[in-house]
Design a protein around this motif. Structure first.
Motif: not given
Length: 356
Positions: A24, A97, A100, A119, A123, A126
């Motif tokens: 991050r 986005e 994600s 990133e 995502a 997570e």
């Protein structure tokens, strides 16, 4: 696939060896108020005047919710820009986005080509998606055979951040397998003259291209981007997504930056960036700094003895550069510097001369 059986020049590493915190860390953390910014890859301090005026004209419409019609207009502009259909376009709140949304594809196992933007890995992790890092060794050339056959999702940047490497499109297409989706992060593709090796204009059922408008058009604070892919993949990405995922100004900006005049301006700026990059490389070589080449993106990967110390000393002199030990496969001796106009480059070089 075990590391002992990987092709030469690549290593497969279990994701559990990584640090979630490092995934991050982005360039904006290295930058700061009052610093000459070589850490963030956004071009300029803000959007050009014509785009500011376009957005200002849209302000009176903020009292209304974003409309389906405006979304369609923007998707049509993006589609025309890439020779696709509007049904193959999904507007995004920044290219990030799109990362994600990847877990919504029902991924069983993902492979991330590194070193690269972290990133998407964040995502996926997570969302508890099993992830394998495929680490490319210098010169960071892609070998499709290095990716485990079991991966049903592969993510690669092109050009890649932070190495500034441009992978041949045909080599990326060799990543395709039955039942696999290949995701290509083309956040910096419009900074490459002619957008060579881009897959944005290819309608393929298993290739998803993510684009960002925040870098070239200095819209990082507005978050603007889009995805290009088959309608079936785009539909899966949107399951459970918010009803109004983008605001009116974001939709307006995406439409504006996809129109022919804007695309032509971006192509012209890509040539200017190339000249700035050549000058930066020359000046760095002049003082004995190792620069990874060939480089095509609006940033360069440097390797210096005591790179972390150099970064800190540059900061003491008012200059921010991007640390690279947060990228899988790189260590503290690596730094990333953004391509800037010559006068700013000279300030950086003078400071590095003092330090080195």
């Amino acid at each position: 696939m075990s590391p002992d059986h990987c092709p030469l020049g690549s290593t497969v590493v279990d994701i559990r060896a990584g640090s979630r915190e490092s995934l991050r860390h982005h360039g904006d953390v290295d930058a700061g108020p009052g610093l000459l910014d070589f850490a963030v890859n956004v071009q300029g301090d803000g959007p050009p005047e014509w785009l500011r005026l376009r957005l200002a004209d849209a302000l009176p419409r903020l009292g209304s919710y974003p409309t389906v019609g405006a979304d369609r207009v923007a998707r049509t502009a993006v589609a025309a820009r890439h020779g696709r259909s509007p049904e193959e376009v999904l507007l995004l709140s920044g290219g990030a986005e799109g990362f994600s949304l990847l877990p919504r594809l029902g991924v069983r196992e993902a492979a991330l080509i590194h070193p690269s933007f972290t990133e998407p890995e964040w995502a996926l992790r997570e969302a508890n998606v099993p992830v394998t890092q495929v680490l490319l060794d210098d010169p960071y050339v892609l070998d499709a055979a290095a990716v485990p056959d079991s991966a049903d999702l592969v993510v690669i940047g092109n050009p890649t951040n932070p190495t500034s490497v441009l992978h041949p499109a045909e080599e990326i297409l060799r990543l395709r397998r039955p039942g696999r989706i290949v995701v290509v992060d083309e956040a910096f593709a419009d900074a490459v003259p002619g957008e060579v090796e881009s897959l944005a204009g290819r309608s393929l059922p298993d290739v998803l291209v993510l684009r960002s408008l925040t870098k070239t058009w200095a819209l990082a604070g507005l978050r603007c981007g889009y995805a290009l892919g088959s309608p079936e993949i785009l539909e899966r990405l949107q399951v459970g997504r918010a009803h109004w995922p983008l605001g009116s100004l974001q939709v307006e900006a995406i439409a504006a930056c996809s129109e022919p005049d804007a695309v032509a301006a971006a192509r012209e700026h890509a040539v200017v960036l190339g000249a700035w990059r050549d000058y930066l490389i020359w000046r760095l070589n002049e003082i004995g700094v190792a620069v990874h080449q060939p480089a095509v993106a609006p940033f360069l990967l440097l390797r210096l003895p005591d790179g972390e110390l150099v970064r800190k000393q540059l900061r003491e002199r008012g200059i921010a550069v991007r640390r690279c030990d947060t990228f899988p496969g790189l260590g503290p001796d690596f730094l990333r510097v953004a391509v800037r106009p010559r006068e700013q480059t000279d300030v950086l070089i003078d400071a590095m001369k003092e330090i080195l």
